[in-house]
Design a protein around this motif. Sequence first.
Motif, mmCIF file in Angstrom:
data_model
loop_
_atom_site.group_PDB
_atom_site.id
_atom_site.type_symbol
_atom_site.label_atom_id
_atom_site.label_comp_id
_atom_site.label_asym_id
_atom_site.label_seq_id
_atom_site.Cartn_x
_atom_site.Cartn_y
_atom_site.Cartn_z
ATOM 1 N N SER A 121 22.183 -6.366 13.897
ATOM 2 C CA SER A 121 23.460 -5.866 13.953
ATOM 3 C C SER A 121 24.299 -5.293 12.984
ATOM 4 O O SER A 121 25.091 -4.259 12.843
ATOM 5 N N ALA A 122 23.880 -5.677 11.548
ATOM 6 C CA ALA A 122 24.574 -5.277 10.355
ATOM 7 C C ALA A 122 23.781 -3.771 10.233
ATOM 8 O O ALA A 122 24.636 -3.065 9.654
ATOM 9 N N ILE A 123 22.642 -3.770 10.448
ATOM 10 C CA ILE A 123 22.163 -2.435 10.219
ATOM 11 C C ILE A 123 22.807 -1.344 11.113
ATOM 12 O O ILE A 123 23.104 -0.138 10.792
ATOM 13 N N CYS A 124 23.114 -1.576 12.428
ATOM 14 C CA CYS A 124 23.409 -0.661 13.490
ATOM 15 C C CYS A 124 25.050 -0.385 12.947
ATOM 16 O O CYS A 124 25.511 0.466 13.749
ATOM 17 N N ARG A 125 25.689 -1.399 12.465
ATOM 18 C CA ARG A 125 27.213 -1.050 11.990
ATOM 19 C C ARG A 125 27.274 -0.205 10.973
ATOM 20 O O ARG A 125 28.389 0.216 10.533
ATOM 21 N N SER A 126 26.150 0.058 10.323
ATOM 22 C CA SER A 126 26.406 0.925 9.119
ATOM 23 C C SER A 126 27.055 2.109 9.218
ATOM 24 O O SER A 126 26.810 2.863 10.443
#
Length: 452
Positions: free
Chosen positions: A18-23
């Motif tokens: 989810s941190a990757i997708c928030r980028s």
Amino acid sequence: MVKVLLVGNGGREHAMASAICRSGESVSLCAFMGSNNPGIARLAKQNGGESVVGSVSSPESVAKWAESRGIGLAVIGPESALEAGVADRLSENGVRCASPLKSAARLESDKSFCRNLMKKYGVPGQPEFGIFPDGAKAGEMIRRLGGNVAVKPAGLTAGKGVKVSGVHLKDAAEAEAYAREVIDNSIGGIRAVLVEEKLEGEEFTLQAFVSGSRIVGMPAVQDHKLAFEGDRGPNTGGMGSYSDANHLLPFVGRGDYDEGLEIMRKAVFALKRETGEDYRGVLYGQFMLTGKGPELIEFNARFGDPEAMNVLSVLESDYVEALERMVDGTVSQKDARFAGKATVCKYLVPSGYPDSPKKGAPITVDERRIGEAGARLYFGAVHESPDGRLLTTGSRTAGIVGVADGIGGAEAAAERACSFVRGDVFHRRDIGTAALVARRVEHMARIRGRSR
Ligand code: AMP
Ligand code: GLY
């Protein structure tokens, strides 16, 4: 468009996904998982990426898939993949990999290498230790220390092969018997046992983004390894964890934090001097805060699970940029900006966990109400049947992370959110409660008082 490969499929990797997708960058998530994690698979699909199931500790399989998908940047969650050399193989193929090579991951995968390295380069904060290929010598050290020891397989055992006197070992005789068992059965894959002086204090975790000589710390976290409330029962991979709004812990001051990070910096430096290699990726230091300050229990060459869920839930800076900068050797404080919020993570695990976990038990999850309660859900070991039902598979089922201005509020949010997951699962209700945190603070005050 950057295609980011994520290897792994636990709660930790769901938080990384989810941190990757928030980028902010235009990123698509491609996940290579050991078994299907429905949360990660859904995120990958939503952001235009994809996921596949295969062996995460097969460098060949991971590298082939990465190549077929045109992956530019990769990050690895589990230690088994690091130890197998997945980062090495990806790097050989020209993939920029923000996780350590196999030789650097020895900080975690080979506890005797790690202890010897720290000793050779005079890295502070190390307990007395000995590494023994035979039981008689191990026994001598155990008796000399009056049975106050930790006995560890030298290799990887997912945190479950370590036995500590007063917790799992009654006396010197039991400690010696276990040391012999570790050697005779090559537990952890290496025919040797590590005996350490037992450290007294409170444990805490420091995770840092590392690239070469640069190291930037994240909020300190306290994990709970024992399965049952009141710190009883068998060791687990971690039942839950909390972090505070000021990024320290109620019993960890700024000075303790800085000392811990300094031990990590010196270890990374020692590794470079010994092997000529830069460490790249997240480094995890498990510390015992003793009366003399932080002492190192172990390093992990990756995010902790559950600790990744705490810090990534409050990461405000761009995780994908941090990955890029770790590869480039330019990571800086700008890449580690965290909200001034506390977090409490509670892992829901199948009944019977860890010794005889119930597998195939149905669970239902009300994600909307979990969100309304001020918490996040990260799936762990969950099987999704073709008709959409969710079933436990034996390992930790799902991490629930409450986020609030203080630990109390985050605990209440997590506890409330746990009630929106139904099924034959349990969690430690005491993690993050005022009573438990007060016990930690009092314990630390007693330890510090004693050492004055
Ligand atoms: P490890 O797998 O090395 O993290 O060890 C698992 C757990 O055993 C740690 O989280 C500690 O609670 C405990 N432990 C390990 N080493 C020591 C030590 N030298 N003194 C006291 N407790 C220890
Ligand atoms: N929480 C401990 C670990 O990830 O190894």
